[in-house]
Scaffold this motif. Sequence first.
Motif, PDB file in Angstrom:
ATOM      1  N   UNK A  55       0.849  -1.181   0.000  1.00 56.70           N
ATOM      2  CA  UNK A  55       0.000   0.000   0.000  1.00 56.70           C
ATOM      3  C   UNK A  55       0.885   1.231   0.000  1.00 56.70           C
ATOM      4  N   UNK A  56       0.553   2.208  -0.836  1.00 59.28           N
ATOM      5  CA  UNK A  56       1.334   3.432  -0.968  1.00 59.28           C
ATOM      6  C   UNK A  56       0.440   4.626  -0.669  1.00 59.28           C
ATOM      7  N   UNK A  57       0.920   5.524   0.149  1.00 57.96           N
ATOM      8  CA  UNK A  57       0.146   6.691   0.546  1.00 57.96           C
ATOM      9  C   UNK A  57       0.268   7.799  -0.504  1.00 57.96           C
ATOM     10  N   UNK A  58      -0.225   7.496  -1.692  1.00 57.05           N
ATOM     11  CA  UNK A  58      -0.269   8.453  -2.798  1.00 57.05           C
ATOM     12  C   UNK A  58      -1.418   8.037  -3.700  1.00 57.05           C
ATOM     13  N   UNK A  59      -1.921   8.967  -4.476  1.00 60.37           N
ATOM     14  CA  UNK A  59      -3.018   8.622  -5.373  1.00 60.37           C
ATOM     15  C   UNK A  59      -2.495   7.826  -6.567  1.00 60.37           C
ATOM     16  N   UNK A  60      -3.357   7.014  -7.205  1.00 61.41           N
ATOM     17  CA  UNK A  60      -2.936   6.322  -8.435  1.00 61.41           C
ATOM     18  C   UNK A  60      -2.430   7.281  -9.506  1.00 61.41           C
ATOM     19  N   UNK A  61      -3.044   8.450  -9.585  1.00 65.42           N
ATOM     20  CA  UNK A  61      -2.634   9.465 -10.563  1.00 65.42           C
ATOM     21  C   UNK A  61      -1.180   9.872 -10.334  1.00 65.42           C
ATOM     22  N   UNK A  62      -0.840  10.185  -9.090  1.00 63.71           N
ATOM     23  CA  UNK A  62       0.529  10.586  -8.770  1.00 63.71           C
ATOM     24  C   UNK A  62       1.524   9.466  -9.048  1.00 63.71           C
ATOM     25  N   UNK A 162      -3.391   0.122  -8.573  1.00 60.58           N
ATOM     26  CA  UNK A 162      -4.842   0.020  -8.351  1.00 60.58           C
ATOM     27  C   UNK A 162      -5.247   0.891  -7.165  1.00 60.58           C
ATOM     28  N   UNK A 163      -6.362   1.627  -7.276  1.00 56.21           N
ATOM     29  CA  UNK A 163      -6.838   2.393  -6.123  1.00 56.21           C
ATOM     30  C   UNK A 163      -7.241   1.462  -4.995  1.00 56.21           C
ATOM     31  N   UNK A 164      -6.934   1.853  -3.766  1.00 54.75           N
ATOM     32  CA  UNK A 164      -7.276   1.012  -2.620  1.00 54.75           C
ATOM     33  C   UNK A 164      -8.608   1.407  -1.998  1.00 54.75           C
ATOM     34  N   UNK A 165      -9.284   2.389  -2.583  1.00 55.67           N
ATOM     35  CA  UNK A 165     -10.599   2.818  -2.090  1.00 55.67           C
ATOM     36  C   UNK A 165     -11.227   3.724  -3.113  1.00 55.67           C
ATOM     37  N   UNK A 166     -12.204   4.509  -2.704  1.00 54.50           N
ATOM     38  CA  UNK A 166     -12.871   5.422  -3.621  1.00 54.50           C
ATOM     39  C   UNK A 166     -11.914   6.532  -4.021  1.00 54.50           C
ATOM     40  N   UNK A 167     -11.838   6.791  -5.325  1.00 52.13           N
ATOM     41  CA  UNK A 167     -10.962   7.834  -5.836  1.00 52.13           C
ATOM     42  C   UNK A 167     -11.758   8.761  -6.735  1.00 52.13           C
ATOM     43  N   UNK A 168     -11.144   9.894  -7.066  1.00 47.91           N
ATOM     44  CA  UNK A 168     -11.767  10.796  -8.019  1.00 47.91           C
ATOM     45  C   UNK A 168     -11.503  10.360  -9.439  1.00 47.91           C
ATOM     46  N   UNK A 178      -7.561   7.566  -0.686  1.00 44.33           N
ATOM     47  CA  UNK A 178      -7.439   6.319   0.083  1.00 44.33           C
ATOM     48  C   UNK A 178      -6.146   5.591  -0.214  1.00 44.33           C
ATOM     49  N   UNK A 179      -5.272   6.160  -1.019  1.00 47.34           N
ATOM     50  CA  UNK A 179      -4.006   5.517  -1.320  1.00 47.34           C
ATOM     51  C   UNK A 179      -4.108   4.544  -2.483  1.00 47.34           C
ATOM     52  N   UNK A 180      -3.046   3.784  -2.663  1.00 46.62           N
ATOM     53  CA  UNK A 180      -2.901   2.944  -3.849  1.00 46.62           C
ATOM     54  C   UNK A 180      -2.301   1.592  -3.467  1.00 46.62           C
TER      55      UNK A 180
END
Length: 232
Positions: A55-62, A162-168, A178-180
């Motif tokens: 798990x990574x504390x960054x958005x999938x976009x980043x 992959x997103x780990x939760x709801x993302x924009x 929610x991280x990645x």
Amino acid sequence: MMRTFVSDINTSIRNSWIQIPSIPGSADVKFIVKNNSDEIGKPLGTSVVFTTSLWVNASPYQLFNFLRHGSSRKKWDLLSHHLSVREFAYMNNGKNLKNRVSLMRAFTPEDKTEIFYIQKSYTDSMASYVVYAPLDESSLKGLANGSNPNIVMILPSGFVICPSGLQGNDDDDKNNGAGTILTIAFHIVESTNIRSIISPESVETLYKVITDTVSAISDAVVYNNMFKTWLM
């Protein structure tokens, strides 16, 4: 390249994943030993696929933009650590300009080319991936001259994001949210001879490669301003 990568990392019965037993903290790293005696497009001998997820504390976009950009590659790629990497040719795959097949060159400060890479990057609202393989100059020239790509020796490595939760939405999702969930998989040649097992020393080396990569990516997240350069 993509077919091989997906085949390498799936959990089908063809892939007998082995957990590293002897290194403390290695429970999340697994590997497969693969042998090739006649398959076209892969080097002869024994190769190893090794993988982990985190798990990574960054958005999938980043994360996608950070991993796909040549300018940030030396931040995580051990082979390119002291090199500059630039994309010198690409072909788009669809309307999203980030979905592309790229050719990249890793070079020294004296402009001497050390490594060529072919890379495919793709993103949508469900998931993203960055898959690549090193190429030698003769293979690159062969592809440029129209030779059959199926005979080019490629061992793909890469990332599934992959997103780990709801993302924009894709390009609006610039916050951590929610991280990645990031899956990392590397495929390297172990020996030009066929082997059923690999040595403990090789296992330790593979473990160090993947954990050093994880640490490099995690460090980039800690110093979050590093991502800003690669958001576009």
